[in-house]
Write a protein that holds these residues in place. Structure first.
Motif, PDB file in Angstrom:
ATOM      1  N   THR A  21       0.835  -1.210   0.000  1.00  0.00           N
ATOM      2  CA  THR A  21       0.000   0.000   0.000  1.00  0.00           C
ATOM      3  C   THR A  21       0.863   1.251   0.000  1.00  0.00           C
ATOM      4  O   THR A  21       0.583   2.213  -0.721  1.00  0.00           O
ATOM      5  CB  THR A  21      -0.959  -0.013   1.207  1.00  0.00           C
ATOM      6  N   ALA A  24       2.090   1.742  -3.422  1.00  0.00           N
ATOM      7  CA  ALA A  24       1.014   2.230  -4.294  1.00  0.00           C
ATOM      8  C   ALA A  24       0.780   3.724  -4.078  1.00  0.00           C
ATOM      9  O   ALA A  24       0.580   4.474  -5.040  1.00  0.00           O
ATOM     10  CB  ALA A  24      -0.268   1.439  -4.047  1.00  0.00           C
ATOM     11  N   THR A  67       5.055   0.897  -8.923  1.00  0.00           N
ATOM     12  CA  THR A  67       3.961  -0.034  -9.219  1.00  0.00           C
ATOM     13  C   THR A  67       4.482  -1.462  -9.361  1.00  0.00           C
ATOM     14  O   THR A  67       3.871  -2.403  -8.833  1.00  0.00           O
ATOM     15  CB  THR A  67       3.216   0.403 -10.501  1.00  0.00           C
ATOM     16  N   ALA A  70       5.078  -2.740  -5.960  1.00  0.00           N
ATOM     17  CA  ALA A  70       3.822  -2.982  -5.238  1.00  0.00           C
ATOM     18  C   ALA A  70       3.169  -4.282  -5.698  1.00  0.00           C
ATOM     19  O   ALA A  70       2.608  -5.022  -4.892  1.00  0.00           O
ATOM     20  CB  ALA A  70       2.853  -1.811  -5.436  1.00  0.00           C
TER      21      ALA A  70
END
Length: 138
Positions: A21, A24, A67, A70
């Protein structure tokens, strides 16, 4: 009775989720930086337009890197470390030239990114990317 414990390969679910998280959020924030760079490119004088474009599109690259981490934090060999080297270098240089325009803001933003990436690295056990054979399927 002698019990042998094997080290946990994958992080706890809560830690993994939290780290992902954080990454992100870093990706979304970096997309925001890209958006703020667009007017800078459009308003840049001719001698700086290419530099501003390069800098602004680099935000897309970093958003993509965050990304990738993540999505698969323990499958990206060296990516964590490359990001940290860059963010530490930028933060350090901004602190060296702290009296220059935007240096304080740059040091603060990239410094926060250093902290969030290190936190995510620990939470997601990012160093395990170097041992892919030992990974579980998370």
């Amino acid at each position: 009775m002698n019990t042998v414990t094997t080290p946990r390969v994958a992080p706890a679910r809560w830690a993994d989720r939290t780290g992902r998280t954080v990454l992100a959020v870093d990706a979304v924030a970096t997309l925001g930086a890209f958006a703020t760079g667009i007017p800078l490119v459009l308003d840049a004088p001719d001698e700086h337009v290419l530099t501003e474009f390069w800098r602004t599109t680099a935000y897309l690259v970093f958003a993509g890197l965050f990304t990738l981490l993540a999505v698969a934090p323990r499958k990206q060999r060296g990516l964590w470390e490359l990001i940290l080297v860059h963010k530490i270098a930028v933060t350090g240089f901004a602190l060296i030239v702290i009296d220059k325009p935007a240096a304080v803001l740059t040091a603060a933003i990239d410094g926060v990114l250093v902290l969030t990436v290190v936190a995510a690295y620990v939470l997601c056990r990012g160093w395990r990317a170097w041992r892919p054979a030992q990974l579980d399927r998370t």
